[in-house]
Design a protein around this motif. Structure first.
Motif, PDB file in Angstrom:
ATOM      1  N   ASN A 424       0.905  -1.268  -0.069  1.00 12.57           N
ATOM      2  CA  ASN A 424      -0.131  -0.225  -0.005  1.00 12.57           C
ATOM      3  C   ASN A 424       0.938   1.233   0.114  1.00 12.57           C
ATOM      4  O   ASN A 424       0.227   2.205   0.118  1.00 12.57           O
ATOM      5  CB  ASN A 424      -0.841   0.106   1.106  1.00 12.57           C
ATOM      6  N   LEU A 462       2.858  -9.746   5.811  1.00  8.91           N
ATOM      7  CA  LEU A 462       1.966  -8.931   5.887  1.00  8.91           C
ATOM      8  C   LEU A 462       1.284  -8.798   7.281  1.00  8.91           C
ATOM      9  O   LEU A 462       0.339  -9.226   7.623  1.00  8.91           O
ATOM     10  CB  LEU A 462       0.863  -9.559   4.949  1.00  8.91           C
ATOM     11  N   ARG A 465      -2.508  -8.338   8.522  1.00  6.63           N
ATOM     12  CA  ARG A 465      -3.214  -8.493   7.523  1.00  6.63           C
ATOM     13  C   ARG A 465      -3.561 -10.032   7.131  1.00  6.63           C
ATOM     14  O   ARG A 465      -2.561 -10.722   7.687  1.00  6.63           O
ATOM     15  CB  ARG A 465      -2.750  -7.663   6.149  1.00  6.63           C
ATOM     16  N   GLU A 466      -4.658 -10.168   6.336  1.00  2.53           N
ATOM     17  CA  GLU A 466      -4.844 -11.450   5.858  1.00  2.53           C
ATOM     18  C   GLU A 466      -3.944 -11.665   4.672  1.00  2.53           C
ATOM     19  O   GLU A 466      -3.154 -10.864   4.375  1.00  2.53           O
ATOM     20  CB  GLU A 466      -6.370 -11.630   5.619  1.00  2.53           C
ATOM     21  N   ALA A 467      -3.996 -12.592   3.846  1.00  2.00           N
ATOM     22  CA  ALA A 467      -3.249 -13.083   3.057  1.00  2.00           C
ATOM     23  C   ALA A 467      -3.181 -12.117   1.762  1.00  2.00           C
ATOM     24  O   ALA A 467      -2.310 -11.910   0.843  1.00  2.00           O
ATOM     25  CB  ALA A 467      -3.517 -14.531   2.225  1.00  2.00           C
ATOM     26  N   LYS A 468      -4.452 -11.254   1.601  1.00  2.00           N
ATOM     27  CA  LYS A 468      -4.563 -10.281   0.361  1.00  2.00           C
ATOM     28  C   LYS A 468      -3.533  -9.140   0.626  1.00  2.00           C
ATOM     29  O   LYS A 468      -3.763  -8.497   1.472  1.00  2.00           O
ATOM     30  CB  LYS A 468      -5.951  -9.791   0.243  1.00  2.00           C
ATOM     31  N   GLN A 469      -2.643  -9.107  -0.264  1.00  4.53           N
ATOM     32  CA  GLN A 469      -1.817  -7.678  -0.260  1.00  4.53           C
ATOM     33  C   GLN A 469      -2.618  -6.556  -0.679  1.00  4.53           C
ATOM     34  O   GLN A 469      -3.672  -6.540  -1.295  1.00  4.53           O
ATOM     35  CB  GLN A 469      -0.416  -8.050  -1.162  1.00  4.53           C
ATOM     36  N   PRO A 471      -2.739  -2.791  -3.359  1.00  3.38           N
ATOM     37  CA  PRO A 471      -3.040  -2.924  -4.720  1.00  3.38           C
ATOM     38  C   PRO A 471      -1.459  -2.842  -5.374  1.00  3.38           C
ATOM     39  O   PRO A 471      -1.374  -3.017  -6.678  1.00  3.38           O
ATOM     40  CB  PRO A 471      -3.605  -1.454  -4.997  1.00  3.38           C
ATOM     41  N   HIS A 498       3.118 -16.447   8.117  1.00  5.04           N
ATOM     42  CA  HIS A 498       1.922 -16.124   7.463  1.00  5.04           C
ATOM     43  C   HIS A 498       1.982 -17.321   6.204  1.00  5.04           C
ATOM     44  O   HIS A 498       2.166 -16.904   5.232  1.00  5.04           O
ATOM     45  CB  HIS A 498       1.966 -14.737   6.851  1.00  5.04           C
ATOM     46  N   THR A 500      -0.391 -18.726   4.701  1.00  4.22           N
ATOM     47  CA  THR A 500      -1.140 -18.767   3.269  1.00  4.22           C
ATOM     48  C   THR A 500      -0.525 -17.873   2.511  1.00  4.22           C
ATOM     49  O   THR A 500      -0.644 -17.969   1.302  1.00  4.22           O
ATOM     50  CB  THR A 500      -2.426 -18.082   3.941  1.00  4.22           C
ATOM     51  N   LEU A 501       0.233 -16.751   2.854  1.00  3.54           N
ATOM     52  CA  LEU A 501       0.744 -15.971   1.927  1.00  3.54           C
ATOM     53  C   LEU A 501       1.877 -16.514   1.045  1.00  3.54           C
ATOM     54  O   LEU A 501       2.094 -16.260  -0.228  1.00  3.54           O
ATOM     55  CB  LEU A 501       1.572 -14.601   2.664  1.00  3.54           C
TER      56      LEU A 501
END
Length: 511
Positions: A424, A462, A465-469, A471, A498, A500-501
């Protein structure tokens, strides 16, 4: 009554006697010939400056007096362009009463015989370029800059708006780029280019015991110099020692007692350096941050080697700031060193760390190319740390061979690669993790009296945060090759804090 003129032979004898202190020095120059007292009380810096100026003009070496103590007060630098032997002389550098402005002047400056010169480069430049499109009067390091773009836009408590996009290239006289220094970046345009000679006469500076009485300025980012500034190629510093005394409740940071800039093929060897006290100040985000001084520093140095450089105080002392910081360098080599930290802030291209012991602050990286570490002990929580304030980027590969990771007993976890990038923040350039990490022999001392420290290949890149980075893309490591990896506890390393990442990262175990 008119005076009788002196006979001509007597005039010649008197003139010879007056000139004797200098004329007698046909082999080398001494500081005492220019008025240095070496008693530890008088300010000998003016005499030292004059001695080096005289030596530079005549290409004579300089030799200090054995057993002397030269006090260094306000002023500088003494410019060195010839071989110098400080022997066992002590140089007492008193910074205790300096103003901030006085503290920003080095004591010694090792300078080139040739002033830098501007060059007109035929853009564009890219990693595939083989020439700059023009000839040079000498082989040179070329610093190319594009002021229309910003890189290394820092994130966090010391946030800033970055620096102009730049690179340092080794260029031959015919304008061809040396294959070891291709451009890292794409340069659609070059707004300025400065060349620094890479053909300087080799010189060697050896010996000397340097004692800095630390400054007592306010603890702010008003960096002091007051050391050796090497701005010349083909320089060897050897057999030197730097100590720091008198650190009080406040102090401004130092850029590095030994500092290399815009230079090629330099070596610091068989030298002792000292970690400085850590202070606290307010960062650019308006919050408290820790702040300290470097004893080793480099900026746009190419093929720079630190060999058998050791720290005078403990590399495990967390009250002392990490001893080393570099920016924009290429082909750095640490060999046989014992230091609290290796740190590449704003990018390094190609690093080798061999036969070293690194302390609590560990290995901190931002950069490109190949990172190779072998036969080295790292006494830190993580084998390598990709700096999150600069995007945790290493655009290239990592190789670790026959190393030992010895984390502190109170570590909550330990492992191979640490860092973070939330996706981000725009750092001004693409960021990514190493494409491939190869480990060929690694022992992790994870066993403590309270139990085993959890071991991971990757930290949580991350945090929170969850796995989603976010943008902004941040490619992760695609492949990890492990051979001969052992933990003292017998427990195998897990993938990540993490997991999942890193679910798509391929981990290959080889015999």
């Amino acid at each position: 009554m008119p005076r009788t003129p002196l006979p001509l032979p007597l005039v010649a004898i008197l003139l010879t006697l007056v000139a004797a202190p200098l004329a007698a020095e046909t082999d080398y120059v001494t500081y005492e010939s220019f008025g240095a007292r070496g008693d530890g009380k008088a300010n000998d810096l003016p005499a030292i400056q004059k001695a080096h100026q005289y030596a530079n003009e005549r290409l004579l070496p300089v030799r200090a007096k054995s057993g002397a103590t030269y006090r260094i007060g306000v002023g500088g630098p003494a410019v060195i362009k010839t071989d110098t032997d400080f022997r066992d002389a002590v140089f007492l550098i008193d910074d205790s009463t300096l103003t901030v402005q006085e503290g920003q002047v080095n004591v010694f400056a090792v300078e080139s015989d040739r002033a830098p010169w501007a060059v007109t480069v035929q853009a564009p430049l890219s990693p595939a370029s083989t020439t700059i499109g023009t000839t040079l009067p000498a082989r040179a390091l070329l610093v190319v800059t594009d002021n229309t773009r910003r890189h290394f836009i820092r994130y966090g408590l010391n946030q800033n708006n970055g620096v102009p996009a730049s690179d340092v290239l080794l260029v031959e006289k015919d304008g061809s780029l040396h294959p070891s220094t291709p451009p890292v970046w794409e340069f659609p345009q070059v707004t300025s280019a400065m060349a620094y000679s890479a053909e300087d006469r080799p010189i060697t500076i050896r010996g000397g015991i340097f004692r800095t009485i630390a400054n007592r300025a306010e603890s702010k980012y008003t960096y002091h110099a007051r050391g050796f500034f090497v701005n010349r190629s083909n320089v060897t510093l050897e057999g030197m020692a730097h100590y720091v005394v008198g650190e009080g409740p406040s102090g401004a940071p130092y850029t590095g007692f030994f500092f290399f800039k815009n230079c090629y093929n330099c070596l610091l060897k068989d030298t002792r350096v000292t970690g400085h006290k850590t202070y606290s100040t307010i960062g650019s985000a308006g919050k408290p941050v820790t702040m300290g001084s470097y004893d080793l520093g480099a900026h746009r140095a190419v093929r720079l080697t630190f060999q058998n450089v050791t720290q005078t105080n403990s590399i495990h002392d967390t009250t002392k700031w990490g001893i080393m910081g570099t920016n924009f360098c290429r082909d750095l080599l640490l060999e046989g060193c014992t230091l609290s930290r290796f740190d590449a802030h704003q990018g390094v291209a190609n690093v080798t760390i061999r036969n070293c012991a690194l302390g609590y602050a560990g290995v901190n990286l931002i950069g490109y190319g190949t990172f190779l570490m072998e036969n080295t002990w790292v006494h830190s929580r993580w084998m390598t740390h990709l700096r999150g304030d600069y995007g945790s980027t290493w655009d290239g590969n990592m190789v670790i061979r026959n190393c030992v990771l010895a984390p502190p007993e109170n570590s909550p976890h330990t492992g191979l690669v640490d860092g973070y990038n939330l996706g981000n923040h725009d750092f001004g350039h693409p960021c990514r993790m190493p494409a491939t990490i190869t480990v060929q022999g690694l022992k992790i001392l994870d066993k403590t009296p309270k139990g085993a420290i959890p071991v991971f290949l990757f930290a949580n890149f991350l945090p929170g945060r969850e796995a989603k980075q976010g943008p902004i893309p941040y490619p992760l490591t695609g492949k990890v090759i492990l051979r001969g990896v052992f933990t003292e506890s017998g427990k195998p390393p897990r993938l990540s804090l993490h997991p999942t990442l890193f679910r798509n990262t391929q981990v290959l175990y080889q015999r």
